[in-house]
Design an enzyme around this catalytic site. Structure first.
Site, PDB file in Angstrom:
ATOM      1  N   GLY A 209      38.603  46.850  43.758  1.00  0.00           N
ATOM      2  CA  GLY A 209      39.284  47.763  45.245  1.00  0.00           C
ATOM      3  C   GLY A 209      38.400  47.330  46.337  1.00  0.00           C
ATOM      4  O   GLY A 209      38.450  47.907  47.480  1.00  0.00           O
ATOM      5  N   ASP A 251      33.565  47.636  35.122  1.00  0.00           N
ATOM      6  CA  ASP A 251      33.841  46.049  35.240  1.00  0.00           C
ATOM      7  C   ASP A 251      35.343  46.139  34.394  1.00  0.00           C
ATOM      8  O   ASP A 251      35.368  46.645  33.317  1.00  0.00           O
ATOM      9  CB  ASP A 251      32.801  45.385  34.252  1.00  0.00           C
ATOM     10  CG  ASP A 251      33.130  43.775  34.063  1.00  0.00           C
ATOM     11  OD1 ASP A 251      34.275  43.480  34.396  1.00  0.00           O
ATOM     12  OD2 ASP A 251      32.221  43.001  33.932  1.00  0.00           O
ATOM     13  N   LYS A 265      45.479  43.527  43.241  1.00  0.00           N
ATOM     14  CA  LYS A 265      45.688  42.929  44.425  1.00  0.00           C
ATOM     15  C   LYS A 265      45.262  41.494  44.614  1.00  0.00           C
ATOM     16  O   LYS A 265      43.732  41.883  45.091  1.00  0.00           O
ATOM     17  CB  LYS A 265      45.723  43.865  45.543  1.00  0.00           C
ATOM     18  CG  LYS A 265      46.184  43.390  46.702  1.00  0.00           C
ATOM     19  CD  LYS A 265      46.356  44.524  47.803  1.00  0.00           C
ATOM     20  CE  LYS A 265      46.649  44.108  49.111  1.00  0.00           C
ATOM     21  NZ  LYS A 265      45.666  43.533  50.005  1.00  0.00           N
ATOM     22  N   HIS A 269      44.309  35.377  40.472  1.00  0.00           N
ATOM     23  CA  HIS A 269      44.111  34.127  40.693  1.00  0.00           C
ATOM     24  C   HIS A 269      42.695  33.483  40.526  1.00  0.00           C
ATOM     25  O   HIS A 269      42.562  32.144  40.545  1.00  0.00           O
ATOM     26  CB  HIS A 269      44.772  33.844  42.007  1.00  0.00           C
ATOM     27  CG  HIS A 269      44.038  34.262  43.117  1.00  0.00           C
ATOM     28  ND1 HIS A 269      44.595  35.344  43.989  1.00  0.00           N
ATOM     29  CD2 HIS A 269      42.920  34.126  43.746  1.00  0.00           C
ATOM     30  CE1 HIS A 269      43.932  35.504  44.835  1.00  0.00           C
ATOM     31  NE2 HIS A 269      42.897  34.933  44.760  1.00  0.00           N
TER      32      HIS A 269
END
Length: 363
Positions: A209, A251, A265, A269
């Site tokens: 975040g 982590d 978010k 990928h």
């Protein structure tokens, strides 16, 4: 009897002319981001904004303090920016900001995040371009796993790692600014368009975040939600103090603070399928059952969920992952496979974010 191989018909003159034009366009399209990079470095979007959002070519030359002799050349650059959709213009020769160039104005805040110009400067940097130029050599080399990205192969350094900071501190700073701009833009749209996503939640952990921008926006919209922000210690120690969120140094590959929902978010990928399954498995341990409202919220590209230029953008983002990371962009079948392997029972995709999608994943 051997199967006959179909032969291609000889293209017509019209097809050859069109093919040649297409080939020129595809070969020269690298100049589009170069023109955009030049516009940012000259300060064109910010100058037009300060001139009231519209300007003539002579006024812009003056505002940018450019030599008058460069006026016709700047006109050609502006013409390219208009053609590529970065600027708008009128028949009277007046240039105007549009939605794209608005995102590149210094000091403008959109959905909680400032100018997006770092994204352009990062992706058009020599480090990204040199990595792409080394793609063919990377394909030809047979190396044992873990397979380095072409970026790592060319530069001997990895994006967002200490190795990149040691290689080029200034570029590393721009890359991190681009990552933050990329990650934070759109949270306002998510909160407006996907309001039910957070309905009924009492707690949420935002994995990776960063400085808490997303979490703070969620808490502002839903004050009853208790938000944790999980990131690496080196990130958390630089986060601004906040009473709205609880920062946790850690982590996500090892442990995730328990919450009713976990938010990933624009995270997955960057990672291989195996790493994503590991991350999602830890997410599953951190949330309650579906009956108790437990879920993982994945915000990421779902390749094939869009068409036209949006689909092309999804494919380009996948090529970016191929060149610069060990991750990839995934289609729905890819997502379904890693969700199942991580032990989840179901998922729902919400397509309201253009190139990106919102996926609710249920234990």
């Amino acid at each position: 009897m051997a199967a006959q191989v179909p032969t291609m018909a000889v293209p017509t003159d019209a097809q050859l002319i069109q093919a040649q034009a297409d080939l020129w366009r595809q070969s020269l399209c690298f100049l589009t981001p170069m023109a955009l990079r030049c516009a940012i470095q000259l300060g064109i979007p910010t100058a037009i904004h300060r001139l009231g959002g519209t300007t003539s070519l002579p006024d812009l030359v003056t505002a940018l303090s450019l030599p008058p002799s460069k006026t016709p050349y700047l006109g050609r650059l502006l013409r390219m920016l208009v053609t590529s959709g970065t600027l708008a213009s009128t028949e009277a020769g007046v240039y105007c900001l549009n939605a794209v160039s608005y995102l590149l104005v210094d000091g403008i805040v959109v959905d909680g995040e400032a100018s997006q110009k770092a994204i352009v400067l990062a992706t058009s940097s020599r480090h990204y371009l040199e990595a792409a130029l080394g793609l063919a050599d990377w394909f030809k080399k047979d190396v044992p796993p873990p397979l380095p990205s072409p970026f790592e192969h060319v530069h001997g350094a990895a994006l967002f790692e200490e190795s990149m900071a040691l290689l080029d501190p200034e570029s590393d700073k721009v890359f991190h600014e681009a990552l933050a701009a990329h990650d934070h833009l759109g949270i306002g749209t998510i909160l407006r368009e996907c309001h039910d996503l957070f309905k009924g939640l009492e707690s949420l952990t935002d994995c990776c975040g960063g400085d808490g921008t997303t979490a703070r926006a969620i808490v502002q919209a839903f004050p009853h939600i208790k938000c944790h922000v999980l990131d690496l210690p080196k990130v958390i120690e630089k986060a601004p103090p906040s009473d709205a969120v609880n920062y946790v140094a850690g982590d996500l590959f090892h442990s995730i603070p328990p919450a009713q929902a976990v938010l990933l978010k624009l995270v997955l990928h960057f990672w291989s399928d195996e790493d994503c399954i590991n991350i999602l498995a830890h997410c599953k341990k951190a949330i309650p059952s579906r009956e108790m409202g437990g879920k993982v919220i994945v915000i990421d590209i779902v390749v094939g969920s869009a068409s036209g230029t949006m689909l092309e953008t999804q494919m380009l983002m996948d090529m970016l992952m191929l060149v610069c990371t060990r991750g990839k962009q995934r289609d729905e079948n890819d997502w379904a496979a890693i969700f199942t392997k991580a032990g989840f029972s179901d998922y729902k995709i919400i397509n309201k974010l253009g190139v990106r999608g919102v996926i609710e994943v249920y234990p």
